[in-house]
Design an enzyme around this catalytic site. Structure first.
Site, PDB file in Angstrom:
ATOM      1  N   ASP A   1       0.824  -1.139   0.093  1.00  0.00           N
ATOM      2  CA  ASP A   1       0.010   0.125  -0.052  1.00  0.00           C
ATOM      3  C   ASP A   1       0.866   1.226  -0.003  1.00  0.00           C
ATOM      4  O   ASP A   1       1.793   1.201   0.247  1.00  0.00           O
ATOM      5  CB  ASP A   1      -0.983   0.088   1.207  1.00  0.00           C
ATOM      6  CG  ASP A   1       0.032  -0.373   2.468  1.00  0.00           C
ATOM      7  OD1 ASP A   1       0.897   0.181   2.542  1.00  0.00           O
ATOM      8  OD2 ASP A   1      -0.962  -1.087   3.418  1.00  0.00           O
TER       9      ASP A   1
ATOM     10  N   ASP B   1       1.244   5.228   1.292  1.00  0.00           N
ATOM     11  CA  ASP B   1       1.115   6.161   2.477  1.00  0.00           C
ATOM     12  C   ASP B   1       1.513   7.458   2.291  1.00  0.00           C
ATOM     13  O   ASP B   1       2.613   7.856   1.292  1.00  0.00           O
ATOM     14  CB  ASP B   1       1.630   5.663   3.891  1.00  0.00           C
ATOM     15  CG  ASP B   1       1.041   4.494   4.558  1.00  0.00           C
ATOM     16  OD1 ASP B   1      -0.211   4.175   4.707  1.00  0.00           O
ATOM     17  OD2 ASP B   1       1.875   3.409   4.579  1.00  0.00           O
TER      18      ASP B   1
ATOM     19  N   ASP C   1       9.739   4.415  12.730  1.00  0.00           N
ATOM     20  CA  ASP C   1      10.219   3.206  13.429  1.00  0.00           C
ATOM     21  C   ASP C   1      11.546   2.993  12.743  1.00  0.00           C
ATOM     22  O   ASP C   1      12.844   3.295  13.256  1.00  0.00           O
ATOM     23  CB  ASP C   1       9.434   2.080  13.520  1.00  0.00           C
ATOM     24  CG  ASP C   1       8.736   1.680  12.125  1.00  0.00           C
ATOM     25  OD1 ASP C   1       8.993   2.151  11.016  1.00  0.00           O
ATOM     26  OD2 ASP C   1       8.047   0.735  12.132  1.00  0.00           O
TER      27      ASP C   1
END
Ligand code: ATP
Ligand code: MG
Length: 425
Positions: A67, A69, A143
Site C-alpha cells: 500500500d 501512505d 520506526d
C-alpha cells in the site's frame, strides 16, 4: 537542527529520482498514480506532501508495495475537506483515508516526536510543543530508517533524514534513535522488527536486535486486538515458518502464545514443533501459489499443542475424547484471548477444526458420512494430514480419508459400509 540522542550525526540527505534510479533502480513510474494524485491535490492547496513508508521502501527494493501512505503538513481536517471521498479514522492519532473504490490511501499529518523532551535544540531548548510537527520531526518518530524515506513527486527525489538509503543498500534494518527507548515507546515495534527483517531478508542491526529478548515482556501491555492484527500480518506474510523461528529466537513468541511456547519449549521429541512448522509451511506454499489461506487454520494449528496436551490430561482423568477436546478448546481459547483477542468469526472454525480431529477415527457408517459432508471437513482433513506428517497420528487414518475423497460414489459407499455387515454377506 533537530537533535535526538544518537541521531545527531545524521545530516538530511536528498537524492534525486534519477540518481536514485541509478543507485537502486528507482522506477518512478511504479508509484501508485492515486497516491501521486493525493500528493498533488495537497500541494496545490499549499501544503507539503510526500509519499512515505512501505511504498517508497518497496519500490526502491524492486518489490511491489502493499500500500501507499502519504505524509503531509496539512491537518487531518484540512485533508478531509480537500477530497470528495475521505474519512477521518480515530485510532491512536487522527488520520485520513482517501477512498478509491474499495482501496484507500492513508494520509497522516507530520507528527512531532512522542517524548517531547527529546526534541531539543542543540542548546537543550524545546523546539516544538504541539503534537504535529515538520517533516524532520515526522521522520524521527517513524520506526526504521528504511521506513522514513519521503518521495517528493514534484521534484522526483527521495528525502532521507536518517540514513535510510544507506541501510537499504546494505540490507540492514535499523531503528531510528535509541533502540530501547523506541521499543519502550511502542513495544509492537519489536514485532515489526522481526516482520520486516524476515520479509525483506534484512539483517537486524546489532543495536536494534540487542534489547528485544529482554524487552519482549512489554508486549503484555499492548491491547490484545492490536496484537492480533500484528499476528495476522506475521503469519500471513508468506514467510510464516521463518517468522515463527525468528519470533521464538527473540523470545517474542511466548508473549503472544505463552501456552504453545511452554509445550514447544519443553517437548523432547519435537512432534508438536514439527506439526506447527508443517502448518506454516503449507500456508507459505499456498500463498506462493496464490491459493486462498485462512487465519483460523493457522491459529488452530498454533493452539493445537497446548490444546491436545490438556485434552490428553482430561482423558487420563477419565473424560471421553470428544468431551475432552471440547473442554480443552474452551479453556485454551479463553486463556489465549487474554493475550491476543481472536475475533468471534474465527472462534467457530478454530473449534470445529480441532473438534473434528477426534471424529476421523470413525471410518464407517453414518458417522463417517456426516463427517465427509461437514462444511469444515476439508480444513479438518488438511489439519489431520499435517498431524500425520509430524507423526502425531497413524498414517493409515489419513490414507483412508484421502482415498475416500478420490473414490467414485460406488467405491465410497463400499468403503463406508461397516465391516460387520460386509463379513455377514
Ligand atoms: P507494509 O505496509 O508493507 O507492512 P509499512 O512500512 O508501509 O509496511 P505500515 O504499517 O503501513 O508499514 O506503516 C506505514 C509507515 O508508518 C511505516 O513505514 C512507518 O514509517 C510508520 N509506522 C508504522 N507503524 C509505526 C510504529 N509502530 N512506530 C513508528 N512508526 C510507524
Ligand atoms: Mg504500508
Amino acid at each position: 537542527m533537530v537533535c535526538t540522542d544518537n541521531l545527531v550525526s545524521y545530516q538530511p540527505v536528498t537524492i534525486t529520482a534519477s540518481a536514485a534510479e541509478q543507485q537502486s533502480g528507482f522506477p518512478v513510474g511504479q508509484m501508485d498514480p492515486r497516491a501521486v494524485s493525493v500528493v498533488e491535490t495537497l500541494r496545490e492547496a499549499g501544503h507539503e506532501a510526500y509519499i512515505v513508508g512501505g511504498g517508497v521502501r518497496d519500490i526502491l527494493l524492486g518489490a511491489k508495495p502493499k500500500d501507499f501512505d502519504v505524509a503531509t503538513s496539512a491537518r487531518p481536517n484540512e485533508v478531509r475537506k480537500l477530497f470528495r471521498r475521505a474519512r477521518l479514522i480515530g485510532r491512536r492519532f487522527p488520520i485520513v483515508h482517501v477512498l478509491f473504490g474499495r482501496d484507500y490511501i492513508e494520509v497522516t499529518t507530520f507528527r512531532a516526536l512522542e517524548s517531547k523532551e527529546r526534541l531539543l535544540h542543540e542548546s537543550g531548548r524545546i523546539l516544538h510543543d504541539s503534537s504535529y510537527g515538520t517533516l524532520a520531526e515526522d521522520a524521527l518518530r517513524r520506526d526504521f530508517t528504511i521506513n522514513a524515506l519521503y518521495f517528493d513527486t514534484a521534484a522526483e527525489r527521495v528525502i532521507d533524514q536518517v540514513g535510510g538509503l544507506e541501510d537499504l543498500a546494505a540490507r540492514r534494518l535499523r531503528l531510528i534513535g535509541v533502540a530501547e527507548t523506541r521499543y519502550r515507546e511502542d513495544p509492537v515495534r519489536m514485532l515489526r522488527a522481526v516482520r520486516f527483517a524476515v520479509k525483506l531478508k534484512f539483517e537486524l542491526e546489532a543495536e536494534t536486535r540487542a534489547p528485544i529478548a529482554e524487552l519482549a515482556p512489554l508486549l503484555a501491555d499492548i491491547p490484545p486486538a492490536r496484537l492480533f492484527e500484528e499476528i495476522g500480518k506475521l503469519l500471513l506474510s508468506g514467510h510464516g515458518r521463518a517468522m515463527l523461528t525468528a519470533l521464538r529466537e527473540h523470545r517474542l513468541f511466548g508473549e503472544l502464545f505463552p501456552l504453545t511456547e511452554e509445550v514447544l519449549g519443553s517437548e523432547r521429541d519435537g512432534v508438536f514443533q514439527q506439526f506447527v512448522l508443517a502448518a506454516l509451511d503449507s500456508t507459505d506454499r499456498r500463498i506462493a501459489n496464490k491459493e486462498p489461506v485462512t487465519l483460523a487454520f493457522l491459529l488452530a494449528a498454533l493452539l493445537w499443542p497446548p490444546l491436545r496436551r490438556y485434552a490428553d490430561w482430561l482423558v487420563a482423568e477419565g473424560m471421553g475424547e470428544a468431551a475432552a477436546v471440547q473442554r480443552a478448546c474452551a479453556v485454551i481459547m479463553a486463556a489465549s484471548n487474554q493475550r491476543i483477542s481472536i475475533p468471534r468469526r474465527l472462534g467457530q472454525p478454530i473449534r470445529e477444526i480441532a473438534q473434528l480431529q477426534s471424529r476421523f477415527r470413525y471410518r464407517h457408517g453414518k458417522r463417517a458420512e456426516l463427517l465427509l459432508a461437514h462444511p469444515r471437513f476439508r480444513a479438518a482433513y488438511d489439519f489431520l494430514v499435517l498431524r500425520t506428517r509430524a507423526n502425531e497420528v497413524d498414517p493409515e487414518v489419513a490414507e483412508f480419508w484421502t482415498a475416500i475423497q478420490e473414490a467414485s460414489p460406488e467405491e465410497r459407499k463400499k468403503m463406508l459400509t461397516p465391516r460387520r455387515r460386509v463379513r455377514r454377506h
